[in-house]
Design a protein around this motif. Structure first.
Motif, mmCIF file in Angstrom:
data_model
loop_
_atom_site.group_PDB
_atom_site.id
_atom_site.type_symbol
_atom_site.label_atom_id
_atom_site.label_comp_id
_atom_site.label_asym_id
_atom_site.label_seq_id
_atom_site.Cartn_x
_atom_site.Cartn_y
_atom_site.Cartn_z
ATOM 1 N N ARG A 285 0.813 -1.209 0.000
ATOM 2 C CA ARG A 285 0.000 0.000 0.000
ATOM 3 C C ARG A 285 0.850 1.264 0.000
ATOM 4 O O ARG A 285 0.355 2.358 -0.227
ATOM 5 C CB ARG A 285 -0.905 0.023 1.229
ATOM 6 C CG ARG A 285 -1.951 -1.059 1.249
ATOM 7 C CD ARG A 285 -2.661 -1.138 2.584
ATOM 8 N NE ARG A 285 -3.433 0.047 2.874
ATOM 9 C CZ ARG A 285 -4.691 0.219 2.503
ATOM 10 N NH1 ARG A 285 -5.306 -0.727 1.835
ATOM 11 N NH2 ARG A 285 -5.340 1.318 2.793
ATOM 12 N N ALA B 111 -1.591 5.103 -4.454
ATOM 13 C CA ALA B 111 -0.952 4.561 -3.260
ATOM 14 C C ALA B 111 -0.254 5.675 -2.502
ATOM 15 O O ALA B 111 0.310 6.581 -3.098
ATOM 16 C CB ALA B 111 0.072 3.498 -3.660
ATOM 17 N N ASP C 297 -5.943 -6.639 3.907
ATOM 18 C CA ASP C 297 -5.428 -5.671 2.942
ATOM 19 C C ASP C 297 -4.401 -4.736 3.575
ATOM 20 O O ASP C 297 -4.103 -3.683 3.031
ATOM 21 C CB ASP C 297 -6.573 -4.884 2.278
ATOM 22 C CG ASP C 297 -7.496 -4.254 3.297
ATOM 23 O OD1 ASP C 297 -7.388 -4.597 4.485
ATOM 24 O OD2 ASP C 297 -8.313 -3.410 2.916
ATOM 25 N N ARG D 176 -4.311 -3.066 6.519
ATOM 26 C CA ARG D 176 -4.700 -1.877 7.274
ATOM 27 C C ARG D 176 -4.801 -2.182 8.773
ATOM 28 O O ARG D 176 -4.988 -3.314 9.174
ATOM 29 C CB ARG D 176 -6.050 -1.364 6.760
ATOM 30 C CG ARG D 176 -5.959 -0.914 5.309
ATOM 31 C CD ARG D 176 -7.326 -0.812 4.659
ATOM 32 N NE ARG D 176 -8.093 0.300 5.173
ATOM 33 C CZ ARG D 176 -9.380 0.517 4.875
ATOM 34 N NH1 ARG D 176 -10.019 -0.319 4.070
ATOM 35 N NH2 ARG D 176 -10.011 1.549 5.365
#
Lengths: 260, 260, 260, 260, 260, 260, 260
Positions: free
Chosen positions: C35, C257, E20, E22
């Motif tokens: 990310r 991102a 994902d 987070r």
């Protein structure tokens, strides 16, 4: 007796009581013992016999590295069944206790005292949180005050004294064999024969191979633990008729139960 | 044997026994080992051979940084398979133990003692809460009292001694290859050939590339761990016919199993 | 491979193994790295190049406060990707280690040693309970014994050595670009061009803006980490044709991102 | 009263209250006590009688190793029922307390004080997290200031004083037998008869076997705990008509309840 | 992006990664910040401006007790948004750090160093178990080496440097207003106008009331934090046209967002 | 008010608030109190009366071992209801506090101070994790500065002062009886009558048996706790007409509520 | 806003953020405050007034034992609402802080400083695991530098300063009454009237009974906390017309909200 779904509720996390007063983690640890290959102990008038099924999983594995019999001190040996790595912890614990006893009191540790020190250690892992029980049972055999003694420790931390017993795979069948063959006036050689007979009962193969058997004896005369070598074992197997035929299971690999 | 849903209940939180006496976290850690590329050990009459599949994921990665073979002390090396970061912890632990032994007793640590010190450390992570088991298996090879010794440690913390073994990917196939080729009177060169043959069996490609193979030997004569370089390895691969063809998998990237 | 529902069962609480031997919390931490905006490292014959996408979320943010490149010691720099606050912890850890090494041994810390000290620290957070893994990857570049070295640390705590690599967004595309452009005899300037080309590949915009790029180099001649300023970077971007057109994305804001 | 499903919610993890104010873990520990074979205590005008069903699971087991009666100090004994390994912990605790009292105050510990020290210890395991309750009940009997005293400890940590009581299997039936036979002017021999009668009531077999019974007495005259041997027990059984017929259950194995 | 049900699975217990990558607890802490009334910071050529919406919930509440602006040291102030009690902890932490720095080094703490000390403290609460993240964002403004500096800390523990920023309610609208009005050559008075304009943007009422606004400035000339009183603020609001009409919202009560 | 299913969610693990601001574990502990037999306290002009229902579960149980009344110090007694083993902990705590006060300050501990020291101790078990609340209520009665004082502690840790109160079974009925009979000028004998009347109200039987009642008084004249014996109690019961008929419930066994 | 089922997910275990940035355990603790009877504070030009609804649950309860008003130091008092046992902990904490301040600095502790020391203590219980938040709100009133000050602490640990406020039951109605009646130039007597009016508003009965009201004042002239007795309170209630009619609720028992 509880149903399947309900049972599940009591066997997670720390060891706690089920509604019918059972400690499932301890009972599951007993299952781990049953998954192990058998070990046998026989108390005779002349001393103690320990024997173990130590068939390895591969012909490439060194038979000596399958640890089922352990010398703890001159006068005491232990046979184990179940989770091998757990057994090592208890064996080390027993050895340290025996050493400390010698250092502190200048004499050998009694077999019963040693056993109970080990079971107290095991019990803590079933009551205090933050760890699981030990998945192993032990046969503690030795000479105390000139008398042969034979004890069992189970995953609950209970000590029992026996005349003859087995732990690990097929316990019910092996016990039956032991009960048939036991009498109080067995000689050491009688005891070895009975132990090997019981061991043969625990497996599925025809007979035993020298490399797949461990044999330890402690005689009341010298109070010295003797770890028998393959030649000696082969002699006994041959003498008593438990030697496996050459063409059968030539590599001695255990297909069924195996300690992990 | 348990169904899928039931199994789930026993593999969370700290490592506990399932109703059939198994430790699922330990078994899952064994899966982590199987996900790693293979390592092989062969004990010969002249010494110990360690070999490892160390194909990297990219041609830009330095082959030397794929750590599969580790010198622990002059006389002992370790090959690993599984979770790389976990392996590093055990390797460091083994090195410290070997150093401490030298300092304390003025002599080399025995291979069996070293192995068991490592497995006892591993076992603690399977019984005491607050951590997960190590996701790695090790092959510990070295010379002890002039004799070559070869041990395995698995995620349960059990030590086994072997004549020849593999850990990591495709273990069943590789073992079969080892059993076919093994005999007690192998020379060191025979051992290297057998190890490379086993390694070639573990992968899916045709042959091996020098950069994708690690090779370590310890000879009984000098008791010195030798880490073979790419040129030496290429020589052996060529000699024994396991050298990969030029146009196939030119960059040596592993597409299948890879240590993570 | 596991289904969605089953996977969920293994990614909560402390980091434990899934039935197929994976550590989901570590894999999710790798997602945190993906990310983040990309960072790139290139090892050349003349030294090491570190470059980073440091586009900020707003024109009002100070470009200098987007921390992607960090001087660790005179001879070593680190580029990061992923969770920014986690990166700061590892950067501080690396700086303290480098300082301690200088104080204790009176010399610079080796790049490999430094990297492995950091990865060992990372590994602990994946095995011991009570904390989550670090959600960050690092590129550690520097000069050791006159040689340029370039390492990666990932959230599992594994160290890898690379000739050239990227971490963060669009890793597959960037690697392809790096593989195309890499050769062993790159000059420092070649390395800067390749790093900027790879960085341009990682984003979605046409070209790069000087304020949105970080560039650090360590030359084997002086072994000094150089943090290039916007003017220098603009020069390189212009020279190599990666300068973004004026009217496009004038404020250099990252829409896609972004490290958090 | 709660339904089955709701009950489940209050018996996991640490010991907490259910909506109706019950501590399920403690109640389940009481079930563990009921699973044990019975122990009986009778207070007579001449002293205290402790008796226990100690039938073993196999003829190969040493009767003496079934621990149900324990000498704590010269003037006090304890009979237990329930989880054997837990009982051992409390017995050890009681012995240490009695010793410490002798050392510190130069006199015997009072029976009531000893009991309450044990129950306070038990209570802690029902309120503080990190451990489960003790799955055992105890009968503490002894002489205090020339008077016979008889106490019970249960898994909640509550001390009760009794004239006569039983713990373990079939408590309701045994209590009825005790209530029928009790009077304040029992002699020691009357007490032994009543205790054996109660014990016979607890089992399913016809009569008792000497090896399957434990008997301990403490007389007010000498304040010495006496552990009766099999011959003495056989005498009493014969005298009072509770001796099992020869051909029935010849090996004295318990088929029903058994301490684990 | 995850569905509702799946998201739930990753936001309980300690702060862990979602599939994902987070950290939901950190993202929820950011929501706590958004629930707070806005605070604004503007860096001008002459110094730093901090402004805050401090409307109280009742006319009976003392405006001074709504803590949004805090003097940390002579040369540095902090504006907060979010969970008030959490903010107090960080403010106290910052003040102690500034004092310790003065005592230890005899000089003022740098704004960047101060900010990063605070963010490192915040980060620990997102990685180590046993506590939740801080539900607060801070604007740290001050003079360092004669230069105005303006930083943000967010709940993840990331430090950012800004020319102008807002935290708390309606951040997107306020940022837009700041971007429209910002230029590098703002005077302090320009900065105050811009800060008040941004603040007016954050609320729903027409204009601002002096009692409902906090205003702090630090001029590069004297490096002294000035906490403006209601009269001074009323003057600015009147001068710049942001004074609320008399009959509207006469008691200045916030109906919408309010720090809790 | 919450539904059944929802309520369940707030009564596990450590003591936490439910959505309507209740502490269920504390409320369930109050249920444990209600499960206990009643205790009563009455404050008269001449002193304090404590009375308790101490019917035992069996005629074989020693009445004296049902602990409901406890002398804490010369001038203060405590009556308890609920979980007996928990009560013992608080009684011990109170005794130690009273002793320490005498040693430290050379004077008797005030009744109010003693009560609040106990309630503060109780409160900690409702707020700090790792233990459950105490399942017991206490009536603390004594003389302070020549005045009779009467307090209650409940499982939440709140102290209340009463003129007359009951705890345990059938509290509502008993309170009604107390309210009917109370006046400020009761003599000690009046107080005893009222206490016994209230106690009779709490049970289901006709009248009370001397062995099933505990009675303690502290007179302002001598400030000495007096524990009345069965003869004294029988006298009062007879005098006030609460003596149970001979043929009814001859063994005084409690069939209903009983402390556990 | 969240649905019922989803909300449940965020209010268990330690205090964590919900997806919308709320701390449910803190909000539930606020509900515990609302369940308590009201307390009121009014700041006048002559000093501070604290008043509290202290109706007891029974006529047999001593009114004085319903603790709602607490003298902390000569110059400061605290009124509480909510969980009584929690309030006691904070009151003790406040008293110790005030004493320590006197001992350390030789002067009275400022009201604001005292309040914030208490709120910092409260905040810790909302962020660090292992305990629940305090279920209580406090009104802290006193004289600081000759000025009357009036603060509130809530379960989140936020301090607010007020001119007049209420905590506990029916807060909205009471606040309305306070806002209607408040002006900056109230005399102490005006403040008492307003406080009693507000208190009357909080209950459901007609008027207040002297025994059911607590009243404390601190005058700027002597800075001494005065705890008004029932006679004084009856005078005020009579004077201001809030005295309950004789035949209504003669025993002053609270039927509705009551602190627990």
């Amino acid at each position: 007796m509880q149903g399947q779904a309900q049972q599940q509720a009591y066997d997670r996390g720390i060891t706690i009581f089920s509604p019918d007063g059972r400690l499932y983690q301890v009972e599951y640890a007993r299952e781990a013992v049953k998954r192990g290959t058998a070990s046998v102990g026989v108390r005779t008038s002349e001393g103690v016999v320990l024997a173990a099924d130590k068939r390895s999983r591969s012909e490439l594995m060194e038979p000596a590295s399958v640890e089922k019999l352990h010398k703890i001190d001159d006068h005491v040996g232990i046979a184990s069944a179940g989770h091998v790595a757990d057994a090592r912890q208890l064996i080390d614990f027993a050895r340290r206790q025996a050493q400390v006893n010698r250092l502190r009191y200048g004499e050998e540790m009694g077999i019963e005292t040693l056993t109970k020190t080990v079971t107290d250690h095991i019990q803590q892992y079933t009551q205090i949180g933050g760890a699981r029980p030990f998945g192993v049972a032990l046969i503690v055999g030795g000479i105390e005050n000139g008398e042969p003694r034979l004890f069992e420790t189970d995953p609950s931390g209970t000590p029992y004294e026996w005349k003859a017993l087995s732990i690990g795979a097929n316990r019910a069948d092996v016990r039956e064999r032991l009960e048939e063959g036991y009498s109080d006036d067995l000689t050491m050689e009688d005891g070895i024969e009975l132990a090997l007979a019981a061991l043969a009962e625990s497996g599925e193969d025809d007979g035993l191979e020298p490399d797949g058997v461990g044999l330890g004896t402690i005689h009341v005369d010298d109070e010295q633990y003797v770890d028998h070598d393959a030649a000696s074992i082969e002699g006994y197997l041959d003498e008593f008729g438990y030697l496996a035929p050459e063409d059968d299971g030539a590599d001695g690999d255990a297909e069924g139960a195996a300690d992990e």
